[in-house]
Design a protein around this motif. Structure first.
Motif, PDB file in Angstrom:
ATOM      1  N   SER A  11       0.856  -1.173   0.000  1.00  0.00           N
ATOM      2  CA  SER A  11       0.000   0.000   0.000  1.00  0.00           C
ATOM      3  C   SER A  11       0.898   1.231   0.000  1.00  0.00           C
ATOM      4  O   SER A  11       2.120   1.121  -0.123  1.00  0.00           O
ATOM      5  N   GLU A  12       0.317   2.389   0.160  1.00  0.00           N
ATOM      6  CA  GLU A  12       1.102   3.631   0.069  1.00  0.00           C
ATOM      7  C   GLU A  12       2.210   3.686   1.109  1.00  0.00           C
ATOM      8  O   GLU A  12       3.328   4.128   0.822  1.00  0.00           O
ATOM      9  N   PHE A  13       1.925   3.261   2.338  1.00  0.00           N
ATOM     10  CA  PHE A  13       2.891   3.391   3.422  1.00  0.00           C
ATOM     11  C   PHE A  13       3.409   2.052   3.954  1.00  0.00           C
ATOM     12  O   PHE A  13       4.280   2.050   4.816  1.00  0.00           O
ATOM     13  N   LYS A  14       2.892   0.937   3.457  1.00  0.00           N
ATOM     14  CA  LYS A  14       3.242  -0.353   4.065  1.00  0.00           C
ATOM     15  C   LYS A  14       3.477  -1.408   2.996  1.00  0.00           C
ATOM     16  O   LYS A  14       2.815  -1.406   1.956  1.00  0.00           O
ATOM     17  N   ILE A  15       4.419  -2.284   3.271  1.00  0.00           N
ATOM     18  CA  ILE A  15       4.703  -3.381   2.363  1.00  0.00           C
ATOM     19  C   ILE A  15       5.068  -4.627   3.164  1.00  0.00           C
ATOM     20  O   ILE A  15       5.730  -4.538   4.193  1.00  0.00           O
ATOM     21  N   LYS A  16       4.588  -5.778   2.706  1.00  0.00           N
ATOM     22  CA  LYS A  16       4.962  -7.076   3.278  1.00  0.00           C
ATOM     23  C   LYS A  16       5.593  -7.900   2.173  1.00  0.00           C
ATOM     24  O   LYS A  16       5.043  -7.979   1.073  1.00  0.00           O
ATOM     25  N   PHE A  17       6.739  -8.489   2.475  1.00  0.00           N
ATOM     26  CA  PHE A  17       7.399  -9.300   1.463  1.00  0.00           C
ATOM     27  C   PHE A  17       8.178 -10.431   2.120  1.00  0.00           C
ATOM     28  O   PHE A  17       8.455 -10.397   3.324  1.00  0.00           O
ATOM     29  N   ALA A  33      19.938  -1.620   7.369  1.00  0.00           N
ATOM     30  CA  ALA A  33      20.206  -0.634   6.320  1.00  0.00           C
ATOM     31  C   ALA A  33      18.981   0.230   6.057  1.00  0.00           C
ATOM     32  O   ALA A  33      19.099   1.449   5.852  1.00  0.00           O
ATOM     33  N   MET A  34      17.795  -0.375   6.046  1.00  0.00           N
ATOM     34  CA  MET A  34      16.576   0.401   5.835  1.00  0.00           C
ATOM     35  C   MET A  34      16.342   1.392   6.962  1.00  0.00           C
ATOM     36  O   MET A  34      15.887   2.516   6.735  1.00  0.00           O
ATOM     37  N   LYS A  35      16.649   1.007   8.184  1.00  0.00           N
ATOM     38  CA  LYS A  35      16.414   1.872   9.340  1.00  0.00           C
ATOM     39  C   LYS A  35      17.496   2.942   9.520  1.00  0.00           C
ATOM     40  O   LYS A  35      17.190   4.078   9.878  1.00  0.00           O
ATOM     41  N   ALA A  36      18.745   2.581   9.281  1.00  0.00           N
ATOM     42  CA  ALA A  36      19.841   3.437   9.729  1.00  0.00           C
ATOM     43  C   ALA A  36      20.731   4.002   8.634  1.00  0.00           C
ATOM     44  O   ALA A  36      21.526   4.904   8.901  1.00  0.00           O
ATOM     45  N   PHE A 153      15.653  10.927  11.212  1.00  0.00           N
ATOM     46  CA  PHE A 153      16.032  10.694   9.819  1.00  0.00           C
ATOM     47  C   PHE A 153      15.633   9.307   9.314  1.00  0.00           C
ATOM     48  O   PHE A 153      15.887   8.983   8.157  1.00  0.00           O
ATOM     49  N   GLN A 154      15.026   8.471  10.149  1.00  0.00           N
ATOM     50  CA  GLN A 154      14.651   7.132   9.706  1.00  0.00           C
ATOM     51  C   GLN A 154      13.519   7.210   8.682  1.00  0.00           C
ATOM     52  O   GLN A 154      12.503   7.851   8.932  1.00  0.00           O
ATOM     53  N   PRO A 155      13.666   6.539   7.543  1.00  0.00           N
ATOM     54  CA  PRO A 155      12.602   6.557   6.535  1.00  0.00           C
ATOM     55  C   PRO A 155      11.474   5.577   6.816  1.00  0.00           C
ATOM     56  O   PRO A 155      10.486   5.543   6.096  1.00  0.00           O
ATOM     57  N   VAL A 156      11.648   4.735   7.855  1.00  0.00           N
ATOM     58  CA  VAL A 156      10.632   3.744   8.201  1.00  0.00           C
ATOM     59  C   VAL A 156      10.270   3.865   9.675  1.00  0.00           C
ATOM     60  O   VAL A 156      11.118   4.155  10.515  1.00  0.00           O
ATOM     61  N   SER A 157       9.002   3.667   9.979  1.00  0.00           N
ATOM     62  CA  SER A 157       8.553   3.672  11.372  1.00  0.00           C
ATOM     63  C   SER A 157       8.503   2.256  11.929  1.00  0.00           C
ATOM     64  O   SER A 157       8.639   2.042  13.128  1.00  0.00           O
ATOM     65  N   VAL A 158       8.292   1.290  11.044  1.00  0.00           N
ATOM     66  CA  VAL A 158       8.296  -0.130  11.405  1.00  0.00           C
ATOM     67  C   VAL A 158       9.141  -0.862  10.373  1.00  0.00           C
ATOM     68  O   VAL A 158       8.971  -0.654   9.169  1.00  0.00           O
ATOM     69  N   LEU A 236       9.965   8.808   1.951  1.00  0.00           N
ATOM     70  CA  LEU A 236      10.330   8.119   0.716  1.00  0.00           C
ATOM     71  C   LEU A 236       9.339   6.991   0.473  1.00  0.00           C
ATOM     72  O   LEU A 236       8.837   6.398   1.435  1.00  0.00           O
ATOM     73  N   PRO A 237       9.065   6.652  -0.799  1.00  0.00           N
ATOM     74  CA  PRO A 237       8.273   5.442  -1.067  1.00  0.00           C
ATOM     75  C   PRO A 237       8.992   4.224  -0.490  1.00  0.00           C
ATOM     76  O   PRO A 237      10.225   4.148  -0.532  1.00  0.00           O
ATOM     77  N   VAL A 238       8.233   3.273   0.036  1.00  0.00           N
ATOM     78  CA  VAL A 238       8.849   2.127   0.710  1.00  0.00           C
ATOM     79  C   VAL A 238       9.718   1.323  -0.254  1.00  0.00           C
ATOM     80  O   VAL A 238      10.791   0.846   0.113  1.00  0.00           O
ATOM     81  N   ARG A 239       9.290   1.198  -1.501  1.00  0.00           N
ATOM     82  CA  ARG A 239      10.105   0.465  -2.476  1.00  0.00           C
ATOM     83  C   ARG A 239      11.449   1.157  -2.709  1.00  0.00           C
ATOM     84  O   ARG A 239      12.466   0.499  -2.909  1.00  0.00           O
ATOM     85  N   GLU A 240      11.445   2.491  -2.685  1.00  0.00           N
ATOM     86  CA  GLU A 240      12.706   3.215  -2.857  1.00  0.00           C
ATOM     87  C   GLU A 240      13.614   3.000  -1.655  1.00  0.00           C
ATOM     88  O   GLU A 240      14.834   2.913  -1.793  1.00  0.00           O
ATOM     89  N   VAL A 241      13.032   2.930  -0.454  1.00  0.00           N
ATOM     90  CA  VAL A 241      13.820   2.637   0.746  1.00  0.00           C
ATOM     91  C   VAL A 241      14.484   1.276   0.608  1.00  0.00           C
ATOM     92  O   VAL A 241      15.683   1.114   0.903  1.00  0.00           O
ATOM     93  N   MET A 242      13.725   0.277   0.152  1.00  0.00           N
ATOM     94  CA  MET A 242      14.277  -1.070  -0.041  1.00  0.00           C
ATOM     95  C   MET A 242      15.405  -1.056  -1.071  1.00  0.00           C
ATOM     96  O   MET A 242      16.474  -1.630  -0.849  1.00  0.00           O
ATOM     97  N   ARG A 243      15.149  -0.403  -2.198  1.00  0.00           N
ATOM     98  CA  ARG A 243      16.151  -0.372  -3.267  1.00  0.00           C
ATOM     99  C   ARG A 243      17.429   0.327  -2.805  1.00  0.00           C
ATOM    100  O   ARG A 243      18.541  -0.169  -3.031  1.00  0.00           O
TER     101      ARG A 243
END
Length: 264
Positions: A11-17, A33-36, A153-158, A236-243
Motif C-alpha cells: 500500500s502507500e505506506f506499508k509493504i509485506k514481502f 540498512a533500511m532503518k539506519a 532521519f529514519q525513513p521507516v517507522s516499522v 520516501l516510497p517504501v520500495r525506494e527505501v528497499m532499493r
C-alpha cells in the motif's frame, strides 16, 4: 541459491514481502540498512523569531524535527559531502517558513517551503494550537541525514522480520487436536482425523505444539526465508527505501572485497 524478494502486500505506506534463500546475517543487514543507512530530510534546527504561544521554543523545534519531509535524494547532497563544506546551501538544505496568528491550530501543511515539492509528507499533522492574540514566526531548516545519526532521519517507522518456519506433521498424528488448543496463533486446523497447517505465516516458532504433542508428530524447523513488514513515514516510497538499502549493502560489500584484496 540466489536471494529473492516476493511481494505479498503493498500500500502507500506499508509493504509485506518474503526474503527467500537468505542467511540471517543478510536479513538483519537489510533491516538495519533500511532503518539506519538510507538518508532522508528532517528539520535540523529552527530559528524562532516570535513565539507568544504556550509552548517553549525547544518543544516546537522537537515536534517539527519528528514530522517526516518528502525527500528527493537526487536533488540534495549530504552536508559533509557538499561543496559548501557543511556550511549550508541550497544543494544540501532547505527552509520551511511559518508566520501565523491565533486563534488557529497550526498544521504541518501551513509551512511554506523554498521548494514546493519538498514539504512535510503529511499535511494534517497538528503542531500546536494558538489562541487569540498569540503569534508564531519561525524558519525551520531541514537537511539530509541517516537513522544512525538520529531517529528523526529514519525513513521507516516499522521494519521487522521473522523466520518463516517449515512445519512437518508426520504419520504419527492421531488428530487429537491438542496442538490446535495450545497454539496461540491459530496455525493449525482439523482435517478429518488428522491435523494440518492452516496459516504458516502466523507461526512464531514458540513450539508449544511440539511440547503438547505426545505422539511426537510435529517438527518445526527454521528456514532461510524471512517475512518482512515495513512501514514508511512518507518521506520516501517504501520500495525506494528497499532499493536504496540494497544499493548501500552492495556498496559496503564491494568496499570490503577491495580491502580484503589489498590485505592479500
Amino acid at each position: 541459491m540466489t536471494p529473492e524478494i516476493e511481494i505479498l502486500e503493498e500500500s502507500e505506506f506499508k509493504i509485506k514481502f518474503i526474503l527467500k534463500n537468505a542467511s540471517p546475517a543478510l536479513a538483519n543487514s537489510f533491516r538495519r540498512a533500511m532503518k539506519a543507512e538510507v538518508p532522508t530530510m528532517a528539520v535540523d534546527y529552527v530559528d524562532i523569531y516570535l513565539n507568544s504561544s504556550y509552548f517553549y521554543d525547544e518543544v516546537i523545534a522537537h515536534r517539527l524535527a519528528m514530522v517526516p519531509i518528502k525527500t528527493y535524494l537526487d536533488r540534495f547532497n549530504m552536508q559533509h559531502e557538499c561543496a559548501c563544506g557543511g556550511e549550508g546551501c541550497p544543494n544540501c538544505q532547505i527552509s520551511l517558513r511559518l508566520n501565523v496568528e491565533g486563534p488557529k491550530v497550526v498544521y504541518s501543511g501551513d509551512f511554506i517551503s523554498d521548494d514546493p515539492d519538498v514539504v512535510f509528507a503529511i499535511d494534517n499533522i497538528p503542531v500546536l494550537e494558538l489562541f487569540e492574540g498569540q503569534q508564531l514566526m519561525l524558519e525551520a531548516v531541514a537537511r539530509l541525514g541517516t537513522g544512525k545519526e538520529h531517529a528523526k532521519f529514519q525513513p521507516v517507522s516499522v521494519c521487522v522480520y521473522k523466520i518463516i518456519p517449515e512445519i512437518e506433521i508426520n504419520e504419527n498424528c492421531n488428530g487429537c487436536g491438542e496442538c490446535i488448543k495450545a497454539c496461540p496463533r491459530n496455525v493449525f486446523e482439523k482435517d478429518g482425523d488428522r491435523v494440518k497447517v492452516k496459516d504458516l505465516m502466523a507461526c512464531s516458532m514458540c513450539e508449544e505444539c511440539v511440547e503438547v504433542c505426545e505422539m511426537n508428530a510435529i517438527n518445526v524447523k527454521e528456514t532461510n526465508n524471512f517475512l518482512f513488514t515495513v512501514e514508511g513515514t512518507g518521506a520516501l516510497p517504501v520500495r525506494e527505501v528497499m532499493r536504496k538499502a540494497l544499493e548501500i549493502l552492495r556498496s559496503k560489500a564491494e568496499e570490503m572485497n577491495k580491502i580484503i584484496e589489498e590485505i592479500q
